[in-house]
Design a protein around this motif. Structure first.
Motif, mmCIF file in Angstrom:
data_model
loop_
_atom_site.group_PDB
_atom_site.id
_atom_site.type_symbol
_atom_site.label_atom_id
_atom_site.label_comp_id
_atom_site.label_asym_id
_atom_site.label_seq_id
_atom_site.Cartn_x
_atom_site.Cartn_y
_atom_site.Cartn_z
ATOM 1 N N GLY A 16 0.773 -1.235 0.000
ATOM 2 C CA GLY A 16 0.000 0.000 0.000
ATOM 3 C C GLY A 16 0.805 1.285 0.000
ATOM 4 N N TYR A 17 2.103 1.202 -0.218
ATOM 5 C CA TYR A 17 2.953 2.387 -0.210
ATOM 6 C C TYR A 17 2.756 3.150 -1.525
ATOM 7 C CZ TYR A 17 7.252 5.154 0.327
ATOM 8 O OH TYR A 17 8.157 6.177 0.413
ATOM 9 N N ALA A 18 2.158 4.347 -1.445
ATOM 10 C CA ALA A 18 1.751 5.101 -2.640
ATOM 11 C C ALA A 18 2.924 5.448 -3.553
ATOM 12 C CB ALA A 18 1.010 6.371 -2.235
ATOM 13 N N GLN A 72 3.783 2.494 -5.527
ATOM 14 C CA GLN A 72 2.748 2.237 -6.532
ATOM 15 C C GLN A 72 2.947 3.143 -7.745
ATOM 16 O OE1 GLN A 72 -0.639 2.906 -3.967
ATOM 17 N NE2 GLN A 72 -0.778 0.730 -3.401
ATOM 18 N N THR A 73 3.253 4.401 -7.481
ATOM 19 C CA THR A 73 3.520 5.338 -8.576
ATOM 20 C C THR A 73 4.751 4.907 -9.359
ATOM 21 O OG1 THR A 73 2.503 7.158 -7.366
ATOM 22 C CG2 THR A 73 4.019 7.750 -9.140
ATOM 23 N N SER A 74 5.814 4.552 -8.663
ATOM 24 C CA SER A 74 7.045 4.124 -9.340
ATOM 25 C C SER A 74 6.812 2.863 -10.158
ATOM 26 C CB SER A 74 8.159 3.892 -8.319
ATOM 27 O OG SER A 74 8.506 5.116 -7.704
ATOM 28 N N LEU A 75 6.037 1.928 -9.622
ATOM 29 C CA LEU A 75 5.735 0.709 -10.373
ATOM 30 C C LEU A 75 4.898 1.050 -11.609
ATOM 31 C CD1 LEU A 75 6.165 -2.331 -10.421
ATOM 32 C CD2 LEU A 75 4.152 -2.568 -8.945
ATOM 33 N N TRP A 88 -1.834 0.771 -11.172
ATOM 34 C CA TRP A 88 -0.959 1.184 -10.077
ATOM 35 C C TRP A 88 -1.083 2.683 -9.806
ATOM 36 C CZ3 TRP A 88 0.308 -2.035 -6.637
ATOM 37 C CH2 TRP A 88 0.528 -3.375 -6.956
ATOM 38 N N TYR A 89 -1.191 3.492 -10.863
ATOM 39 C CA TYR A 89 -1.378 4.929 -10.664
ATOM 40 C C TYR A 89 -2.670 5.206 -9.903
ATOM 41 C CZ TYR A 89 2.337 6.070 -14.068
ATOM 42 O OH TYR A 89 3.523 6.208 -14.739
ATOM 43 N N ARG A 90 -3.738 4.476 -10.264
ATOM 44 C CA ARG A 90 -5.022 4.694 -9.607
ATOM 45 C C ARG A 90 -4.933 4.408 -8.103
ATOM 46 N NH1 ARG A 90 -7.518 2.076 -13.442
ATOM 47 N NH2 ARG A 90 -8.148 3.577 -14.989
ATOM 48 N N LYS A 91 -4.242 3.331 -7.748
ATOM 49 C CA LYS A 91 -4.092 2.992 -6.330
ATOM 50 C C LYS A 91 -3.376 4.118 -5.584
ATOM 51 C CE LYS A 91 -4.249 -1.938 -7.076
ATOM 52 N NZ LYS A 91 -3.615 -3.224 -7.036
ATOM 53 N N ALA A 92 -2.323 4.645 -6.187
ATOM 54 C CA ALA A 92 -1.588 5.738 -5.539
ATOM 55 C C ALA A 92 -2.399 7.042 -5.582
ATOM 56 C CB ALA A 92 -0.237 5.931 -6.220
ATOM 57 N N ALA A 93 -3.073 7.288 -6.683
ATOM 58 C CA ALA A 93 -3.874 8.511 -6.820
ATOM 59 C C ALA A 93 -4.994 8.539 -5.792
ATOM 60 C CB ALA A 93 -4.443 8.617 -8.229
ATOM 61 N N GLN A 135 -1.593 11.098 -9.771
ATOM 62 C CA GLN A 135 -2.748 11.793 -10.347
ATOM 63 C C GLN A 135 -2.376 12.475 -11.662
ATOM 64 O OE1 GLN A 135 -3.689 14.271 -6.972
ATOM 65 N NE2 GLN A 135 -5.091 12.754 -6.101
ATOM 66 N N SER A 136 -1.218 13.119 -11.681
ATOM 67 C CA SER A 136 -0.750 13.777 -12.900
ATOM 68 C C SER A 136 -0.501 12.749 -14.006
ATOM 69 C CB SER A 136 0.521 14.569 -12.602
ATOM 70 O OG SER A 136 0.950 15.271 -13.745
ATOM 71 N N ASN A 137 0.108 11.625 -13.646
ATOM 72 C CA ASN A 137 0.376 10.583 -14.637
ATOM 73 C C ASN A 137 -0.920 9.993 -15.184
ATOM 74 O OD1 ASN A 137 3.057 11.067 -14.174
ATOM 75 N ND2 ASN A 137 3.472 9.131 -13.150
ATOM 76 N N LEU A 138 -1.928 9.823 -14.329
ATOM 77 C CA LEU A 138 -3.235 9.369 -14.815
ATOM 78 C C LEU A 138 -3.822 10.389 -15.784
ATOM 79 C CD1 LEU A 138 -5.193 7.862 -11.780
ATOM 80 C CD2 LEU A 138 -4.638 6.732 -13.935
ATOM 81 N N GLY A 139 -3.707 11.656 -15.453
ATOM 82 C CA GLY A 139 -4.195 12.696 -16.362
ATOM 83 C C GLY A 139 -3.542 12.583 -17.724
ATOM 84 N N PHE A 140 -2.222 12.391 -17.729
ATOM 85 C CA PHE A 140 -1.500 12.268 -18.992
ATOM 86 C C PHE A 140 -1.974 11.043 -19.774
ATOM 87 C CE2 PHE A 140 1.961 10.610 -21.568
ATOM 88 C CZ PHE A 140 2.264 11.716 -22.331
ATOM 89 N N MET A 141 -2.141 9.919 -19.084
ATOM 90 C CA MET A 141 -2.535 8.695 -19.775
ATOM 91 C C MET A 141 -3.945 8.813 -20.370
ATOM 92 S SD MET A 141 -0.576 5.728 -17.680
ATOM 93 C CE MET A 141 -0.701 4.557 -19.041
ATOM 94 N N TYR A 142 -4.866 9.427 -19.624
ATOM 95 C CA TYR A 142 -6.202 9.649 -20.183
ATOM 96 C C TYR A 142 -6.138 10.647 -21.341
ATOM 97 C CZ TYR A 142 -8.914 7.012 -16.770
ATOM 98 O OH TYR A 142 -9.466 6.001 -16.011
#
Length: 181
Positions: free
Chosen positions: A30-32, A35-38, A58-63, A71-78
């Motif tokens: 659960g270490y955010a 999760q982001t790094s993964l 993994w981004y969603r879990k950390a976000a 959150q920023s990486n999810l924005g980019f991917m969407y």
């Protein structure tokens, strides 16, 4: 952490497969940040086959734990349609969450979305505001340089009153949230 050390070859020989192993171990606990790094490892195909869907998971879990980078990486991917259908509204949602936490990359991209009207109502004042904020919070480098260019470009089509309003809005935001974070 060991994942970071293996990713960057700090104190150990660089080994992306080992980095993934250590990131995964921490991420599953659960270490955010792990999760982001993964998520980054999956997005870029470092130490694992490239898998945008796994990166998004993994981004969603950390976000969901309020990790601004995730959150920023999810924005980019969407925004780019990586790992999910392109969805500008979801991109704007995730960029906004990260931007509100002081993430300069998200602030920059949110400004671009406002100037283009992607997922948000087109608004040059709001775009200019986010460019100013990104410029103030970004360290030296690509995002800071791009934010400066965007700010200058955006104001070419704005009235003096709109520019002044954007500056006031940026100043108010930075006073409320402490500027660069």
């Amino acid at each position: 952490n060991l994942g970071y050390m293996y990713t960057n070859g700090q104190g150990v020989e660089k080994n992306l497969t080992q980095a993934v192993k250590w990131y995964r171990q921490a991420a599953e606990q659960g270490y955010a940040a792990a999760q982001t790094s993964l998520g980054v490892m999956y997005q870029k195909g470092w130490g694992v086959p490239r898998d945008h869907e796994a990166a998004m998971d993994w981004y969603r879990k950390a976000a969901d734990q309020k990790d601004a980078t995730a959150q920023s990486n999810l924005g980019f991917m969407y925004h780019e349609g990586q790992g999910a259908d392109r969805d500008f509204e979801l991109a704007a949602k995730w960029f906004n969450r990260a931007a509100e936490q002081g993430d300069s990359t998200a602030q920059f991209y949110l400004g671009l979305m406002y100037i283009k009207g992607e997922g948000v109502e087109k608004d040059s004042v709001e775009a200019h505001k986010w460019a100013i904020i990104a410029l103030s919070s970004a360290p030296r480098g690509r995002i800071r340089d791009n934010a400066a260019r965007a700010r200058d470009l955006f104001q070419q089509t704005m009235t003096i009153g709109q520019i002044a309003r954007a500056r006031r809005m940026a100043k108010t935001w930075m006073e409320k949230y402490g500027g660069a974070k």
